[in-house]
Design a protein around this motif. Sequence first.
Motif, mmCIF file in Angstrom:
data_model
loop_
_atom_site.group_PDB
_atom_site.id
_atom_site.type_symbol
_atom_site.label_atom_id
_atom_site.label_comp_id
_atom_site.label_asym_id
_atom_site.label_seq_id
_atom_site.Cartn_x
_atom_site.Cartn_y
_atom_site.Cartn_z
ATOM 1 N N SER A 138 0.846 -1.188 0.000
ATOM 2 C CA SER A 138 0.000 0.000 0.000
ATOM 3 C C SER A 138 0.884 1.242 0.000
ATOM 4 O O SER A 138 1.133 1.843 1.047
ATOM 5 N N VAL A 139 1.365 1.618 -1.178
ATOM 6 C CA VAL A 139 2.301 2.725 -1.274
ATOM 7 C C VAL A 139 1.883 3.686 -2.377
ATOM 8 O O VAL A 139 1.348 3.275 -3.413
ATOM 9 N N ARG A 140 2.105 4.970 -2.124
ATOM 10 C CA ARG A 140 2.010 5.989 -3.160
ATOM 11 C C ARG A 140 3.384 6.627 -3.270
ATOM 12 O O ARG A 140 3.864 7.244 -2.306
ATOM 13 N N PHE A 141 4.035 6.441 -4.402
ATOM 14 C CA PHE A 141 5.362 7.009 -4.606
ATOM 15 C C PHE A 141 5.265 8.271 -5.449
ATOM 16 O O PHE A 141 4.582 8.296 -6.474
ATOM 17 N N ILE A 142 5.959 9.315 -5.003
ATOM 18 C CA ILE A 142 5.984 10.587 -5.722
ATOM 19 C C ILE A 142 7.439 11.005 -5.928
ATOM 20 O O ILE A 142 8.241 10.978 -4.983
ATOM 21 N N LEU A 143 7.777 11.387 -7.137
ATOM 22 C CA LEU A 143 9.076 11.965 -7.439
ATOM 23 C C LEU A 143 8.869 13.446 -7.729
ATOM 24 O O LEU A 143 8.218 13.812 -8.712
ATOM 25 N N ILE A 144 9.408 14.296 -6.860
ATOM 26 C CA ILE A 144 9.264 15.740 -7.030
ATOM 27 C C ILE A 144 10.233 16.199 -8.119
ATOM 28 O O ILE A 144 11.438 15.959 -8.023
ATOM 29 N N PRO A 145 9.741 16.840 -9.174
ATOM 30 C CA PRO A 145 10.633 17.272 -10.264
ATOM 31 C C PRO A 145 11.657 18.304 -9.776
ATOM 32 O O PRO A 145 11.375 19.106 -8.884
ATOM 33 N N ALA A 146 12.821 18.280 -10.384
ATOM 34 C CA ALA A 146 13.861 19.249 -10.041
ATOM 35 C C ALA A 146 13.545 20.599 -10.659
ATOM 36 O O ALA A 146 13.213 20.694 -11.842
ATOM 37 N N THR A 147 13.613 21.640 -9.858
ATOM 38 C CA THR A 147 13.471 23.018 -10.334
ATOM 39 C C THR A 147 14.499 23.869 -9.604
ATOM 40 O O THR A 147 15.200 23.392 -8.698
ATOM 41 N N ALA A 148 14.555 25.123 -9.943
ATOM 42 C CA ALA A 148 15.443 26.044 -9.232
ATOM 43 C C ALA A 148 14.957 26.302 -7.812
ATOM 44 O O ALA A 148 15.694 26.867 -6.989
ATOM 45 N N GLU A 149 13.725 25.889 -7.491
ATOM 46 C CA GLU A 149 13.156 26.115 -6.168
ATOM 47 C C GLU A 149 13.331 24.926 -5.236
ATOM 48 O O GLU A 149 13.244 25.087 -4.011
#
Length: 354
Positions: free
Chosen positions: A320-331
């Motif tokens: 039971s997992v939700r995986f999220i990859l946060i995109p790379a930005t300058a922020e």
Amino acid sequence: MHMISRAISALLLAAALPATAQTLPTKEADAVLKNFTFRSGEKLGELRIHYTTLGTPHRGAKGEIDNAVMVLHGTGGSGKQFLSPQFAGELYGPGQPLDITRYYVILPDNIGHGASSKPSDGMKMAFPKYDYDDMVEAQRRMLGEGLKVTKLKLILGTSMGCMHAFVWGQAHPGFAERLAPFACLPVEIAGMNRMWRKMAIDGIKADPTWNGGNYTAQPPMGLRTAADLLILAGANPLALQQQFPTRAQAEANLEASFDRTIKARDANDLIYQLDASRTYNPWPGLEKITAPMLWINSADDFINPPGYGITEAATKRLKSVRFILIPATAETKGHGTHTWAKFWKDDLAKLMAE
């Protein structure tokens, strides 16, 4: 009457959450764990685990605390890092995901960190060679013996704490209703991840003034080597290029970053902190983890970069997992994106609402 009291508490808390998050109503204490045995077979008659808490424990019909949340810090950190505005200001206020009028938030200093027992207390390199299993066991005993907590609504862990969450999920299934590991991979620390840690450890030990750990002043060249590696490991290259586009700016930032990174560091403590991951490897037992999980990494993370295929394989095995990859930005903040709650607090709110 209860609703009116709750509303008043919420208003008071809102006033107590300024941008600096320095006036949070915290409490601090130590859990002293007697006769602690480490996986290595070494023992301490007393192991001190310091912790900070926010909110008030609520007891259910059977008298058990039923609103506790534990947040676990990363390598070299402490529980107090979660009082910073980028974390506390986004999570602890009224209606926020870890609203402290609803939750009892526990922020431990792990073995070897903060105000807990550590090599620099006096034992130096004779301190027991702790690993992540020892740290999780100390957390468990701190909760039960120190705070009388036998169940958690959530374990949220960042970096090293992320890895601890995976250990918790396997070693103590059902103890935490939810897991939120941020910024790690559930595999043995190998490849580049082990290499940069070993480089930092070897850099400290190569400094003649380290003297086998028996130094009278911090070994400067060894700590400089380690600090430089820590700076690189935590950086967002895109942000650095945009924020410091000239050589002079980049070097000035490096010097400021070095001063922040080296401040209050102890060389022996850092060796232990970096080496504690040496036995970590939840990969063979991922199927044992049954709690709902929000697992978040960031694409600009030097320590846990995407592209290995590890997250794709792991999510197929986790129940039971939700995986999220946060995109790379300058922020985004490189590996440190895990502590900037604005990037993931909405996802955490969804997990807590399940």
